[in-house]
Enzyme design. Sequence first.
Site, PDB file in Angstrom:
ATOM      1  N   HIS A   1       0.959  -1.278  -0.064  1.00  0.00           N
ATOM      2  CA  HIS A   1       0.021   0.006   0.062  1.00  0.00           C
ATOM      3  C   HIS A   1       0.978   1.249  -0.071  1.00  0.00           C
ATOM      4  CE1 HIS A   1      -3.911  -1.928   0.290  1.00  0.00           C
ATOM      5  NE2 HIS A   1      -3.727  -2.343   1.250  1.00  0.00           N
TER       6      HIS A   1
ATOM      7  N   GLU B   1       1.345   3.720  -3.241  1.00  0.00           N
ATOM      8  CA  GLU B   1       0.894   5.457  -3.158  1.00  0.00           C
ATOM      9  C   GLU B   1       1.874   6.310  -3.655  1.00  0.00           C
ATOM     10  OE1 GLU B   1      -1.100   8.379  -2.606  1.00  0.00           O
ATOM     11  OE2 GLU B   1      -1.948   6.575  -2.539  1.00  0.00           O
TER      12      GLU B   1
ATOM     13  N   LYS C   1       2.305   5.740  -7.488  1.00  0.00           N
ATOM     14  CA  LYS C   1       1.140   6.284  -8.051  1.00  0.00           C
ATOM     15  C   LYS C   1       1.300   7.782  -8.320  1.00  0.00           C
ATOM     16  CE  LYS C   1      -2.114   7.515  -5.851  1.00  0.00           C
ATOM     17  NZ  LYS C   1      -3.074   7.975  -4.927  1.00  0.00           N
ATOM     18  N   ASN C   2       1.761   8.353  -7.271  1.00  0.00           N
ATOM     19  CA  ASN C   2       2.110   9.771  -7.261  1.00  0.00           C
ATOM     20  C   ASN C   2       2.867  10.402  -8.207  1.00  0.00           C
ATOM     21  OD1 ASN C   2      -0.026   9.930  -5.476  1.00  0.00           O
ATOM     22  ND2 ASN C   2       1.329  10.343  -3.784  1.00  0.00           N
TER      23      ASN C   2
END
Length: 395
Positions: free
Chosen positions: A259, A263, A266-267
């Site tokens: 997770h 994140e 992804k950013n």
Amino acid sequence: MAASVLSGSRLAASRALRNVVHQGVRLADSFSREVVDDIFACALKKQTGVSLKYMLDFGSKPIERQLVLSAQFLHNELPVRLSHRVAELENLPYGLSAKPHVLKVRDWYVESFRELRGFPKVKDAGDELQFTRLLQHIYRRHTNVVPVMAMGVAELKRELSQSIDLDDLPDIHQFLDGFYLSRIGIRMLIGQHIALHEPPQRENHIGLIDTRCSPAGVCQDAIDDARSICMREKGSAPDVTVYGDPSFTFPYVPSHLHHMVFELVKNSLRAVHDRFDDHDHDPPPIRLVVAEGEEDITIKVSDEGGGIPRSGLPRMWTYLYTTAKSPLEEMEQTAAAAEGADGPSVLAGYGYGLPISRLYARYFGGDLSIISMEGYGTDAYLHLNRLGNVQEPLP
């Protein structure tokens, strides 16, 4: 000067909030006096934190006696943790406690509290089996706490947006940090017990903990997932290069690590894609480095996505701050399970990704920090405690 600006902001907030109607539905309006008194009595008790090492040692031989002891601990501990959160949800500032979505979350916690308190003491394997079934039911009930709570906070933000900025309300963010950190702990304890109770299906696993977790391997899985979503949302995805020994392993919870890395990557994917979308040449690759230290495992995610203005860095850690279109209103209409087992999985838009990722890191004694060069790119440093000897930072 800063102090006067802050006090002026608080004064403006205070004046604006005088017009907010605080008509909350109190616990006593929905539940019996006996239940309410029991909740606040339990909320006075101290929570008991555990460490990753303790979970490993305790679950290494999940014999019948160990499972019964685990159930007995949870039977005593979970009501205390739930009651702490219910007491907080009952007394939130700015009328947040009265929002329908917040009331829904509060009632979930109360129902789970009542079921646990109503369950007789666990004495043998038969009791433990029944208790585990109750835990499975509670685990499912609380699956969508994060997005539902987000809807309640989003409603408050909409109400106050004309007069004050939610970023000027640090007490709301402090509450959310504690609330979500507590949720991570509750789901970890319940999930670990359930996983110990199940027959072993994965090699080197003790419950949810992989004793030979490969950071490089988990990072690659997270990268693949993030790039897949970026491809679907944007039409293309920058490359990500991983530097690190794939054979290196240490005990950790792979889902937590996935997770956090998901994140961050992804950013970076979104920032790099958006910056180089109109360029003729391919965008520069994102670099992910896994470094092994004696105390920490550090994962660095570096991109050339243009960076973040220095003034905007503090806002990254505030809830519901995002540069992407928010999916919360659509969620309200579809009521879909926008959250997976333990964290959001969409590309962007919640504004919860970074602050909750930092909570996942801190839960086992790590941390997450961001350093940005405006006009160039961003470096994210994810620190994971290698020793596993840090107790949960209970709010």
